[in-house]
Design a protein around this motif. Sequence first.
Motif, short mmCIF file in Angstrom:
data_model
loop_
_atom_site.label_atom_id
_atom_site.label_comp_id
_atom_site.label_asym_id
_atom_site.label_seq_id
_atom_site.Cartn_x
_atom_site.Cartn_y
_atom_site.Cartn_z
N SER A 3 7.17 13.25 -2.98
CA SER A 3 8.36 13.11 -2.14
C SER A 3 8.74 11.66 -1.86
CB SER A 3 8.16 13.84 -0.82
OG SER A 3 7.08 13.28 -0.11
N MET A 4 7.77 10.76 -1.84
CA MET A 4 8.04 9.35 -1.59
C MET A 4 7.02 8.52 -2.35
SD MET A 4 8.56 9.33 2.56
CE MET A 4 8.88 7.57 2.62
N SER A 5 7.45 7.32 -2.72
CA SER A 5 6.53 6.40 -3.37
C SER A 5 6.97 4.98 -3.06
CB SER A 5 6.52 6.63 -4.89
OG SER A 5 7.82 6.44 -5.41
N GLY A 6 6.07 4.03 -3.29
CA GLY A 6 6.45 2.66 -3.01
C GLY A 6 5.42 1.65 -3.45
N TYR A 7 5.79 0.40 -3.23
CA TYR A 7 4.97 -0.75 -3.58
C TYR A 7 5.01 -1.72 -2.41
CZ TYR A 7 4.18 -5.44 -5.44
OH TYR A 7 3.73 -6.72 -5.63
N HIS A 8 3.88 -2.34 -2.11
CA HIS A 8 3.82 -3.35 -1.05
C HIS A 8 3.00 -4.55 -1.53
CE1 HIS A 8 5.51 -0.99 2.22
NE2 HIS A 8 4.72 0.01 1.88
N LEU A 9 3.46 -5.72 -1.17
CA LEU A 9 2.69 -6.96 -1.28
C LEU A 9 2.77 -7.57 0.11
CD1 LEU A 9 1.11 -9.16 -2.71
CD2 LEU A 9 3.29 -10.13 -3.47
N CYS A 10 1.67 -7.48 0.86
CA CYS A 10 1.72 -7.77 2.29
C CYS A 10 0.69 -8.80 2.71
CB CYS A 10 1.46 -6.49 3.08
SG CYS A 10 2.65 -5.21 2.72
N ASN A 11 1.05 -9.53 3.77
CA ASN A 11 0.11 -10.46 4.38
C ASN A 11 -0.54 -9.78 5.60
OD1 ASN A 11 1.93 -10.62 6.59
ND2 ASN A 11 3.02 -12.34 5.64
N ASP A 12 -1.27 -10.56 6.38
CA ASP A 12 -2.03 -9.95 7.48
C ASP A 12 -1.18 -9.58 8.70
OD1 ASP A 12 -1.60 -12.51 8.40
OD2 ASP A 12 -3.72 -12.96 8.75
N ASP A 20 -6.05 -13.09 7.24
CA ASP A 20 -5.81 -14.22 6.33
C ASP A 20 -5.72 -13.81 4.86
OD1 ASP A 20 -5.79 -16.09 8.44
OD2 ASP A 20 -7.98 -16.11 8.44
N GLY A 21 -5.44 -12.55 4.59
CA GLY A 21 -5.40 -12.08 3.21
C GLY A 21 -4.04 -11.59 2.77
N LEU A 22 -3.99 -11.21 1.51
CA LEU A 22 -2.85 -10.53 0.92
C LEU A 22 -3.35 -9.21 0.37
CD1 LEU A 22 -1.08 -13.40 -1.07
CD2 LEU A 22 -0.31 -12.33 1.06
N TRP A 23 -2.51 -8.21 0.38
CA TRP A 23 -2.87 -6.89 -0.13
C TRP A 23 -1.70 -6.36 -0.93
CZ3 TRP A 23 -3.04 -1.90 3.23
CH2 TRP A 23 -3.62 -0.86 2.51
N GLU A 24 -1.95 -6.04 -2.18
CA GLU A 24 -0.93 -5.48 -3.07
C GLU A 24 -1.36 -4.07 -3.44
OE1 GLU A 24 1.45 -6.69 -7.15
OE2 GLU A 24 -0.47 -7.66 -6.70
N PHE A 25 -0.46 -3.09 -3.18
CA PHE A 25 -0.82 -1.71 -3.47
C PHE A 25 0.42 -0.86 -3.73
CE2 PHE A 25 -0.19 -1.89 1.08
CZ PHE A 25 0.35 -0.67 1.44
N TYR A 26 0.19 0.25 -4.41
CA TYR A 26 1.20 1.28 -4.63
C TYR A 26 0.79 2.50 -3.83
CZ TYR A 26 3.00 -1.40 -8.57
OH TYR A 26 3.55 -2.38 -9.35
N TRP A 27 1.76 3.31 -3.42
CA TRP A 27 1.46 4.51 -2.64
C TRP A 27 2.42 5.63 -3.00
CZ3 TRP A 27 5.47 6.28 0.29
CH2 TRP A 27 6.48 5.36 0.58
N LEU A 28 2.00 6.86 -2.70
CA LEU A 28 2.89 8.01 -2.86
C LEU A 28 2.44 9.13 -1.95
CD1 LEU A 28 1.49 10.35 -4.95
CD2 LEU A 28 1.87 8.47 -6.50
N HIS A 29 3.42 9.96 -1.57
CA HIS A 29 3.17 11.16 -0.80
C HIS A 29 3.28 12.34 -1.74
CE1 HIS A 29 3.23 9.51 3.26
NE2 HIS A 29 4.24 8.75 2.89
#
Length: 127
Positions: A36-45, A101-110
Amino acid sequence: MEVDCNVYEKDGDFGKSRHGYTQIKTEWPQLIDHISMSGYHLCNDKYIITRNPSNARPYLLMITVDGEGELMIEDRHYILRPGMLAVVPMKNQHAYYTRPDGLWEFYWLHVEGDQSEKVLDYIINVY
């Protein structure tokens, strides 16, 4: 496979975010009825998501590509490293966020559907 998708981008002080609201009917309804949903994130803290229990979507799946994230499901704590897949039951209180103090890159889906719930319950209980 039937696909209907609306995509939007949202960037902020937390990082980059790309979301797709989809109704993908899979070719294997015996395993997963639809995504139903999906996405991509590149996030800081500054990125943190906290959710109370919900019956809206059975499961959230997240795969870490780079960096590290942290996941709390009720009283359990997990470090999410590159290549790891997290299966999060939406019926449980949970939070996920980028490590300090990090970065996190991930994909997600429901994923949704009666069969997907059975398959993912099995994965959680076995692994």
